[in-house]
Design an enzyme around this catalytic site. Structure first.
Site, PDB file in Angstrom:
ATOM      1  N   ASP A  18      88.454  11.762  21.435  1.00  0.00           N
ATOM      2  CA  ASP A  18      87.108  12.231  21.134  1.00  0.00           C
ATOM      3  C   ASP A  18      86.884  13.607  21.748  1.00  0.00           C
ATOM      4  OD1 ASP A  18      86.692   9.777  19.972  1.00  0.00           O
ATOM      5  OD2 ASP A  18      85.613   8.942  21.695  1.00  0.00           O
ATOM      6  N   LYS A  19      85.984  14.364  21.165  1.00  0.00           N
ATOM      7  CA  LYS A  19      85.687  15.713  21.656  1.00  0.00           C
ATOM      8  C   LYS A  19      85.445  15.727  23.158  1.00  0.00           C
ATOM      9  CE  LYS A  19      82.148  19.324  21.372  1.00  0.00           C
ATOM     10  NZ  LYS A  19      80.873  19.745  20.742  1.00  0.00           N
TER      11      LYS A  19
END
Length: 330
Positions: free
Chosen positions: A151-152
């Site tokens: 995830d970012k």
């Protein structure tokens, strides 16, 4: 259906539609596809899921959202990403590199590959600049070298392939679940039992399409093994090691939240407010973290060419360590 399109100098444009009575209760993406010139249905779907649509001023991220007659749809259309990601000189924290693959520590805040809302500044852009033309097209033009994602706002170890042979072999290892992956997480409370497995299936949230959720039907099998390694403060939080057997989107975050122990500072699945019993300065540190307290700490796999078993570890980053110290009064 009234339409007004505005083109700005930045090439970002805004499409505004007023829903006719004939389109009442229709899907938002279908209404937009009929009224927004030059945009394909798939492009519209991606923009909506990335949060670029507002219905009567409220952001809607579900392309299947049913619209009412008279509703005002506002779709912000950013410049399309290049057909092929471009090289960008972005610093990489490289822990291993050879002619076949590269292992890096992805920082929190970096998207893995270009997507709607994140056309550049991604790990892929950085890898292309670092590896040169040898990376171009490996595993596909849009995501060259990528065999898995984080995830970012999850930091930690990632491996990318530099050859087609390496890419195919690594993808096969991920599919066979022979990759070793462990994550360090800070969660609210203390899971009971302190060691176990979460095995609930995970799928798209039935209402909010930007989120995932535990699903009784329609989800995909997911398995997360966890172990509490340290209780923090007066049992306010815990340091937990998570090991993945599957790799579903947001898997650790969804599983632990479903178990009643969401990740600290998780903006999507976490608690909406900091518990009252948490004293300063811990409250201030948690509020300032700005991302879920999750770090990909261990990555192990078999080298796709030499057959050597490789294993890498990454220390807890400073921002998460600051939260741990604050809970512990350090």
């Amino acid at each position: 259906m009234g339409i007004m399109a505005e083109a700005a100098e930045t090439a970002t444009r805004t499409v505004r539609l007023t829903v006719d009575a004939s389109d009442a209760n229709a899907r938002a993406d279908r209404v937009l596809a009929r009224g927004a010139d030059g945009l394909s249905r798939s492009r519209i779907k991606g923009l909506v899921e990335a949060g670029h649509l507002a219905v009567d001023g409220r952001t809607v991220a579900d392309p299947a959202h049913r619209v009412k007659a008279g509703a005002e749809l506002t779709l912000t259309v950013p410049p399309a990403a290049p057909a092929k990601p471009e090289a960008q000189a972005i610093a990489l924290d490289v822990v291993h590199e050879d002619p076949h693959l590269i292992v890096v520590i992805k920082p929190a805040g970096m998207v893995v590959h270009p997507a709607p809302g994140a056309p550049d500044g991604t790990l892929v852009n950085a890898l292309i600049a670092h590896c040169g033309d040898e990376l171009t097209g490996i595993g596909g033009e849009q995501r060259p070298g990528i065999v898995h994602r984080l995830d970012k706002d999850t930091s930690g170890l990632m491996v990318a392939a530099k050859t087609e042979t390496a890419h195919a072999a690594l993808v096969e290892q991920f599919a066979a679940r022979s990759i070793e992956r462990s994550y360090t997480a800070v969660v609210w409370g203390v899971p009971a039992p302190t060691e176990g497995a979460c095995t609930s299936a995970i799928g798209r949230h039935p209402v909010d399409r930007k989120r995932m959720a535990v699903r009784q039907r329609g989800g995909r099998a997911a398995e997360t093994h966890y172990r509490v390694t340290r209780v923090l403060g007066a049992r306010t939080a815990s340091l937990v090691e998570c090991r993945l057997k599957t790799g579903r989107t947001h898997q650790i975050r969804v599983h632990l939240a479903h178990a009643g122990h969401p990740l600290v500072a998780d903006p999507t699945y976490g608690r909406r407010r900091i518990p009252d019993e948490l004293a300063e300065p811990a409250r201030h540190v948690v509020a300032g973290l700005g991302r879920q307290a999750l770090h990909a700490a261990t990555l192990g796999f078999t080298h796709p060419v030499t057959g050597e078993r490789l294993r890498f570890t990454s220390p807890i980053p400073q921002d998460i360590q600051g939260v741990i110290d604050a809970f512990s009064g350090g």
